[in-house]
Design a protein around this motif. Structure first.
Motif, PDB file in Angstrom:
ATOM      1  N   LYS A  32      31.382 -18.766 127.688  1.00  0.00           N
ATOM      2  CA  LYS A  32      31.530 -19.872 128.623  1.00  0.00           C
ATOM      3  C   LYS A  32      31.558 -21.224 127.918  1.00  0.00           C
ATOM      4  O   LYS A  32      30.794 -21.502 127.007  1.00  0.00           O
ATOM      5  CB  LYS A  32      30.365 -19.869 129.599  1.00  0.00           C
ATOM      6  N   LEU A  33      32.468 -22.085 128.373  1.00  0.00           N
ATOM      7  CA  LEU A  33      32.497 -23.478 127.931  1.00  0.00           C
ATOM      8  C   LEU A  33      32.700 -24.330 129.187  1.00  0.00           C
ATOM      9  O   LEU A  33      33.662 -24.107 129.917  1.00  0.00           O
ATOM     10  CB  LEU A  33      33.660 -23.682 126.952  1.00  0.00           C
ATOM     11  N   SER A  79      41.552 -23.445 132.491  1.00  0.00           N
ATOM     12  CA  SER A  79      40.889 -23.787 131.227  1.00  0.00           C
ATOM     13  C   SER A  79      41.053 -22.664 130.206  1.00  0.00           C
ATOM     14  O   SER A  79      40.798 -22.863 129.028  1.00  0.00           O
ATOM     15  CB  SER A  79      39.400 -24.027 131.482  1.00  0.00           C
TER      16      SER A  79
HETATM   17 MG    MG Z   1      35.072 -23.807 131.507  1.00  0.00          MG
END
Ligand code: MG
Ligand code: IOT
Ligand code: MG
Length: 510
Positions: free
Chosen positions: A440-441, A246
């Motif tokens: 953070k995602l 990611s």
């Molecule tokens: Mg993530």
């Protein structure tokens, strides 16, 4: 040859009887070749169907002598340690044989020693042992009655084996809709008597409750060493692993270590037309020099695959399904030969990455809660990728990494205003600065999954405040249809299920 890179078996359906074996037939979500096994031991017979990568005979998923047989799905990561206690003359062969050798020395306590991603069934004398790894990362289900114990790595394969005859187990979780079917707890050995059908459950692992105070540098070095080992143990010599990337710190850390260990990796990123993390993942891929690929899944297709995600995960938790759906869609879009996939999944649990929480008491409350509730969610299940034939593994939930990360005092997890500080510091030299600092995602956010699923419900007339309840009902209905009733997920329409849930909610509200 890619298949050498994979475990001997991904899953099984096994049946133990005092005599007169039978090889049960199974409909797995796991894609692979089915091979029958019929083992006649002195005091019982063990029949099974193994599901495994095509072209890779699953012989090494089983080992036996006259009294005892081991069937093992998955793989072991601390082989060197385990062989070191077996003595210099022990021949190195399969993981199933290794477990059989350990059982001779330690009895069922053998499973306390193993750091792996596995589910095992052992027939020995008139007993059947069912063992999970510390994380229960390969789900294992059982249905038992006097004279027969049936166990499987997918609950759906036990539909029809249960019924009122299935013996109740106090220590295991019932599977809703499948009477008599229970999930073996994570980090446990269930010891079941074949004649009586009754079980004793022994825990082989528990999440650390205590927290360790460590010097910054020592903590950072310990995390780096533990993670490096875990990644290394998950790579086969000569193989090129694939990292689902990611561009967040968790998967980028795995990619960096895997790239160093394997010499080269492939990386893969998923996005939708609504949202993606392509730029952030590409920055890491360019920095490391990985062979990188992006896959865009249209949102309508993504939501259309909800039945596949529930069918694969056999989970009824709507939040977990939102994390898993984009990954299942990614794996399903990954064509070609079976791959060994490394993920960054699970790092946020011991480090409280999901909680965006500044206060340390709340951070540790989140860690303690999440470590007490992960069992049965099946978020680490290999079936998520095995629906398209791929084997996945999660270095952050390696037993040694997890023991370390959970136990670090909260101030090492949140420090200098940064979440997951100790991990970021451990990876700092290997990654671009922007990656190390990136907030953070979640995968459900970065892919737009949560918002798109909400929108689908809102468009069907579900009220804003009922969206959470509606998601729960949609997931339950998908579970009932694809797991309990055995419907083909390709025949189940997300749109129809959403419509029926919306109608029901509207009628209920009226
Ligand atoms: Mg993530
Ligand atoms: P997140 O941490 O964002 O993603 C988990 C992993 O999925 C990443 O490390 C990466 O390997 C892969 N991944 C994520 N997004 C992409 C993408 N766009 N393309 C390719 N691969 C991707 C949810 C979450 O935030 O995921 N999972 C948490 C927490 C689970 C909570 N469970 C619990 N409380 N029991 C996690 O720790 O992974
Ligand atoms: Mg993460």
């Amino acid at each position: 040859m890619a298949s050498q890179d994979l475990p001997a078996a991904f899953g099984f359906l096994a049946s133990a009887r005092p005599s007169g074996g039978r090889i049960p037939r199974a409909a797995f979500a796991t894609r692979g070749t089915h091979t029958g096994v019929d083992l006649r031991l002195r005091s019982q017979t063990l029949g099974a169907t193994l599901v495994h990568a095509p072209g890779l005979p699953p012989d090494s998923a089983q080992a036996h002598d006259a009294d005892t047989a081991v069937l093992l799905a998955g793989e072991i990561y601390n082989r060197d340690d385990l062989y070191s206690v077996l003595g210099p003359n022990t021949e190195r062969s399969s993981d199933a044989q290794l477990v059989l050798d350990l059982l001779r020395r330690y009895g069922r306590h053998a499973f306390r020693l193993v750091n792996g991603r596995f589910a095992a069934v052992v027939g020995t004398g008139r007993q059947v042992l069912l063992a999970t790894d510390h994380a229960g990362s390969i789900p294992l289900y059982v249905c038992a009655s006097p004279g027969e114990v049936t166990a499987a790595t997918e609950a759906k394969t036990l539909a029809g084996h249960g019924g009122p005859r299935g013996f109740p187990f106090a220590d295991a979780r019932r599977v809703r809709g499948l009477p008599g079917v229970y999930q073996v707890p994570a980090g446990a050995v269930m010891d079941i008597g074949l004649d009586a059908g009754t079980a004793e459950t022994h825990r082989t692992w528990a999440p650390p409750l205590a927290r360790r105070i460590m010097d910054e540098d020592d903590a950072v070095a310990a995390v780096r060493t533990a993670l490096d080992r875990a990644v290394g143990a998950r790579i086969t010599p000569g193989g090129t692993p694939l990292v689902v990337l990611s561009g967040g710190i968790d998967s980028s850390g795995v990619a960096a270590l895997a790239h160093r260990a394997a010499g080269a990796i492939d990386s893969l990123s998923m996005g939708t037309e609504v949202s993606d993390e392509f730029a952030q993942a590409k920055a890491v891929a360019d920095h490391l020099g990985t062979r990188h690929r992006e896959i865009t899944v249209p949102t309508a297709d993504l939501l259309g695959q909800l039945p596949y995600a529930v069918w694969a995960a056999e989970s009824e938790d709507p939040d977990i399904i939102e994390y898993l759906l984009p990954l299942v869609a990614l794996y399903r879009a990954l064509d070609g030969p079976p791959r060994r996939v490394l993920t960054g999944y699970g790092a946020d649990i011991p480090l409280a990455g999901m909680h965006r929480e500044d206060r340390l008491p709340d951070l540790d409350t989140a860690v303690a809660y999440d470590m007490a509730t992960y069992d049965g969610l099946n978020e680490m299940s290999p079936v998520l990728s095995a629906v398209s034939g791929h084997w996945s593994t999660h270095p952050y939930w390696d037993r040694d990494v997890l023991d370390l990360l959970v136990s670090l005092e909260a101030g090492l997890k949140r420090r200098y205003g940064r979440d997951k500080w100790v991990l970021r510091a451990a990876m700092a030299e290997l990654l671009p600065e922007q990656t190390v600092k990136r907030p953070k995602l979640g995968v459900h956010e970065g892919s737009g999954t949560t918002s798109s699923f909400s929108l689908l419900l809102l468009e069907e007339g579900v009220a804003e405040q009922s969206v959470g309840a509606a998601k729960q009902q949609v997931v339950r209905e998908l579970f009932d249809r694809t797991v309990v009733a055995g419907e083909d997920p390709g025949e189940v329409s997300t749109a129809e299920v959403v419509r029926s849930v919306a109608d029901r909610l509207e009628r209920g509200a009226a």
